[in-house]
Design an enzyme around this catalytic site. Sequence first.
Site, mmCIF file in Angstrom:
data_model
loop_
_atom_site.group_PDB
_atom_site.id
_atom_site.type_symbol
_atom_site.label_atom_id
_atom_site.label_comp_id
_atom_site.label_asym_id
_atom_site.label_seq_id
_atom_site.Cartn_x
_atom_site.Cartn_y
_atom_site.Cartn_z
ATOM 1 N N HIS A 13 47.985 112.661 106.412
ATOM 2 C CA HIS A 13 48.515 112.728 107.773
ATOM 3 C C HIS A 13 47.844 111.696 108.670
ATOM 4 O O HIS A 13 47.027 110.889 108.208
ATOM 5 C CB HIS A 13 48.447 114.147 108.336
ATOM 6 C CG HIS A 13 47.064 114.740 108.466
ATOM 7 N ND1 HIS A 13 46.085 114.187 109.257
ATOM 8 C CD2 HIS A 13 46.519 115.848 107.918
ATOM 9 C CE1 HIS A 13 44.993 114.928 109.209
ATOM 10 N NE2 HIS A 13 45.224 115.943 108.380
ATOM 11 N N HIS A 47 43.992 111.211 108.437
ATOM 12 C CA HIS A 47 43.474 110.490 107.268
ATOM 13 C C HIS A 47 43.717 108.983 107.431
ATOM 14 O O HIS A 47 42.867 108.157 107.092
ATOM 15 C CB HIS A 47 44.158 110.967 105.984
ATOM 16 C CG HIS A 47 44.064 112.449 105.771
ATOM 17 N ND1 HIS A 47 45.155 113.228 105.497
ATOM 18 C CD2 HIS A 47 43.004 113.292 105.831
ATOM 19 C CE1 HIS A 47 44.773 114.485 105.360
ATOM 20 N NE2 HIS A 47 43.470 114.555 105.573
ATOM 21 N N CYS A 78 33.828 128.813 103.270
ATOM 22 C CA CYS A 78 35.153 128.379 103.741
ATOM 23 C C CYS A 78 35.733 127.445 102.687
ATOM 24 O O CYS A 78 35.165 126.381 102.415
ATOM 25 C CB CYS A 78 35.061 127.648 105.088
ATOM 26 S SG CYS A 78 36.639 126.864 105.521
ATOM 27 N N CYS A 114 36.739 123.942 104.041
ATOM 28 C CA CYS A 114 35.621 122.984 104.113
ATOM 29 C C CYS A 114 34.971 122.806 102.759
ATOM 30 O O CYS A 114 34.207 121.879 102.566
ATOM 31 C CB CYS A 114 34.526 123.464 105.071
ATOM 32 S SG CYS A 114 35.001 123.553 106.787
ATOM 33 N N CYS A 139 35.903 130.429 110.128
ATOM 34 C CA CYS A 139 35.274 129.112 110.032
ATOM 35 C C CYS A 139 35.497 128.376 111.350
ATOM 36 O O CYS A 139 36.620 128.357 111.861
ATOM 37 C CB CYS A 139 35.928 128.320 108.890
ATOM 38 S SG CYS A 139 35.616 126.539 109.000
ATOM 39 N N HIS A 151 38.171 125.383 110.613
ATOM 40 C CA HIS A 151 39.548 125.715 110.222
ATOM 41 C C HIS A 151 40.128 126.905 110.973
ATOM 42 O O HIS A 151 41.320 127.173 110.885
ATOM 43 C CB HIS A 151 39.616 125.953 108.710
ATOM 44 C CG HIS A 151 39.444 124.690 107.921
ATOM 45 N ND1 HIS A 151 38.209 124.219 107.537
ATOM 46 C CD2 HIS A 151 40.345 123.774 107.502
ATOM 47 C CE1 HIS A 151 38.364 123.070 106.885
ATOM 48 N NE2 HIS A 151 39.644 122.778 106.864
ATOM 49 N N LYS A 180 41.904 119.898 116.509
ATOM 50 C CA LYS A 180 41.903 118.837 115.503
ATOM 51 C C LYS A 180 43.263 118.822 114.802
ATOM 52 O O LYS A 180 43.754 119.851 114.351
ATOM 53 C CB LYS A 180 40.808 119.144 114.479
ATOM 54 C CG LYS A 180 40.765 118.170 113.311
ATOM 55 C CD LYS A 180 39.684 118.614 112.330
ATOM 56 C CE LYS A 180 39.679 117.770 111.074
ATOM 57 N NZ LYS A 180 39.526 118.528 109.855
ATOM 58 N N LYS A 214 47.096 119.694 108.847
ATOM 59 C CA LYS A 214 48.403 119.913 108.233
ATOM 60 C C LYS A 214 49.184 120.988 108.984
ATOM 61 O O LYS A 214 50.398 120.906 109.124
ATOM 62 C CB LYS A 214 48.159 120.342 106.782
ATOM 63 C CG LYS A 214 49.284 120.043 105.864
ATOM 64 C CD LYS A 214 49.623 118.573 105.809
ATOM 65 C CE LYS A 214 51.118 118.424 105.570
ATOM 66 N NZ LYS A 214 51.534 117.019 105.614
HETATM 67 N N1 MSP Z 1 37.111 115.534 100.458
HETATM 68 C C1 MSP Z 1 36.293 115.596 101.610
HETATM 69 C C2 MSP Z 1 35.529 114.319 101.805
HETATM 70 C C3 MSP Z 1 34.625 113.933 100.681
HETATM 71 S S1 MSP Z 1 33.838 112.420 100.969
HETATM 72 C C4 MSP Z 1 32.658 112.318 99.788
HETATM 73 C C5 MSP Z 1 37.167 115.849 102.842
HETATM 74 N N2 MSP Z 1 38.428 115.538 102.716
HETATM 75 S S2 MSP Z 1 39.543 115.740 103.854
HETATM 76 O O1 MSP Z 1 40.761 115.248 103.281
HETATM 77 O O2 MSP Z 1 39.551 117.092 104.299
HETATM 78 O O3 MSP Z 1 39.105 114.926 105.090
HETATM 79 C C6 MSP Z 1 38.815 113.596 104.970
HETATM 80 C C7 MSP Z 1 38.594 112.959 106.295
HETATM 81 O O4 MSP Z 1 39.733 113.060 107.114
HETATM 82 C C8 MSP Z 1 37.427 113.501 107.078
HETATM 83 O O5 MSP Z 1 36.628 112.409 107.499
HETATM 84 C C9 MSP Z 1 38.071 114.136 108.261
HETATM 85 O O6 MSP Z 1 37.276 114.046 109.392
HETATM 86 C C10 MSP Z 1 39.302 113.272 108.417
HETATM 87 N N3 MSP Z 1 40.281 113.924 109.244
HETATM 88 C C11 MSP Z 1 41.013 115.029 108.939
HETATM 89 N N4 MSP Z 1 41.717 115.375 110.072
HETATM 90 C C12 MSP Z 1 41.437 114.504 111.063
HETATM 91 C C13 MSP Z 1 41.881 114.308 112.356
HETATM 92 N N5 MSP Z 1 42.736 115.118 112.922
HETATM 93 N N6 MSP Z 1 41.425 113.222 113.033
HETATM 94 C C14 MSP Z 1 40.595 112.292 112.465
HETATM 95 N N7 MSP Z 1 40.144 112.465 111.247
HETATM 96 C C15 MSP Z 1 40.459 113.602 110.560
HETATM 97 O O7 MSP Z 1 36.651 116.302 103.844
#
Ligand code: MSP
Length: 538
Positions: free
Chosen positions: A28, A31, A137, A140, A162, A165, A313, A316
Amino acid sequence: MKPSECESSSANLFYVTTPIFYVNDTPHLGHAYTTVAGDVLSRWHRQRGERVLYLTGTDEHGQKIMRAAESKGVTPQEWCDTLVNESWKPLWQHLEIANDDFIRTTQARHTVRVQEFVQDLYDKEQIYKGSYEGPYCVGCEEYKLPGELLDGGAEFAGQKLCPVHKRPVEILSEDNYFFKLSEFGGKLLAHYEANPDFIQPESARNEVVNFVRQGLQDLSISRSTFNWGITVPWDEKHVIYVWVDALLNYATAAGYNEDPEKFEATFPADVHLVGKDILRFHAVIWPAMLMAQGLPLPGRIFGHGWLMVGGEKMSKSNLTGIKPQDLTSHFGVDAYRWYFLRAITFGQDGSFSWEDFSARYTSELANDYGNLASRVAAMIGKYFDGTLPAATADGAAEKAIHDSLLKAVATADSRMGDKLDFQGGILAVFDFIKQVNGYISEQEPWNVAKDKSEEGTARLATILYTAAESLRAVAVLLNAVMPESSQKLWDSLGAEASLGALADQHVQEAATWGQLPTGATVTKGAALFPRLDDSAQA
Ligand code: MSP
């Protein structure tokens, strides 16, 4: 440029990483935010002439992925393969992400390295067996401390939630292997103290320092109630905790235990880009794991803010249905890459709004930048048949432009390449664009053109050369952020024939005046940023 294509193999690489993303679902906007930022940073460093390793990838083990696959009735591996190949990789390609490697934690090159690393820690008596019970969680993939949980209301009344989340935690009770994290608090604090830039921005650093000062608990590094993970090498009833597995991706991709020369030139990372929610894993657990092995620590961990929706935040479940592709199909890929870095200070939270994007696109990209490029090309076409004339009558106004460009380049280089202040870097270039627009309005080349004397023609030539040469620098400076439109501008200035490929232009030299040769063929191509079709608004 791929590292293998670089001339020198001895110089160190500039190594940048994104987190590896959970593939429980499709990517999304949040990411893509990190991944575009990492791409801009690494493209900038490539244009400094450095060798770069830009790494991204996917985190494929753990309960979260296992449950997502189960709910669809497929195996976790099938689930990951489908999402990686049909959603994640195609999105990065679509967004012009020039990553040098894409790591998946289910690849053998990784699973073997993780087992070796953990076995080594076990042999060094950094790991012991114990048991743990506490709130966990799955979102997380983390045990939580009771003190950080929220009280649930409405549908979750009476349950503990959490804080990230906002969903109920599960109470887990397991026999686990533990890493002696608690022994590293003092060393970590000393490292933070000695390396003030290790954690950025300042707010992130403070949060981590306060957390570590409160004392660290040992870390459970294995799970035994499910099996979707990498087996603990000395006890096959356990799989390695998904975060330990995931953090090690940064070592695997750098050649850990596999390619000593590559590892030496690459590891540790210069910059780990992470969202603020996963800062502690990167700034506490990861460096402690490295300390325990006697490996060097990363240069910098930058915790960026969140893209927010309705004060929460973006995730999904609250995406409001907007996918990166919905924005790129309306605004274009370049504008998409530009917008989030331009509009939000890196390190702070920011909200996305379609109206704000639209307004900035029109005023900054289409009007300020796009119109400048097309006006200048059109005038060179009209008055000089598309052949770039020589500047022979430089005066104070031209000198002011040269000086502004010098300043813009210095500011952009330090903000974009060193401070990770992408907004400041972009603004420095757009301020320069404004200055060039002001210069043209003041010089009024369309009036100068009426003066057919030799002096008048020299003046007109000087104004248009100055504008075109300024645009040459703009193309170089914006290439990291907006590669497609920068290339269009480069082509329209006829720069490739004499200066070579745009990506090979060094940003530090962008202000060296007079690079565009007299006689270059300037053509007015399609608009860099076409008017938006507002009827298509979501
Ligand atoms: N798999 C772990 C990371 C392992 S790194 C050794 C993880 N994955 S995640 O898919 O949940 O999140 C990855 C990244 O996406 C995190 O840095 C998280 O902060 C970022 N984001 C998820 N939602 C976000 C927003 N709404 N805004 C900005 N970044 C966000 O955590």
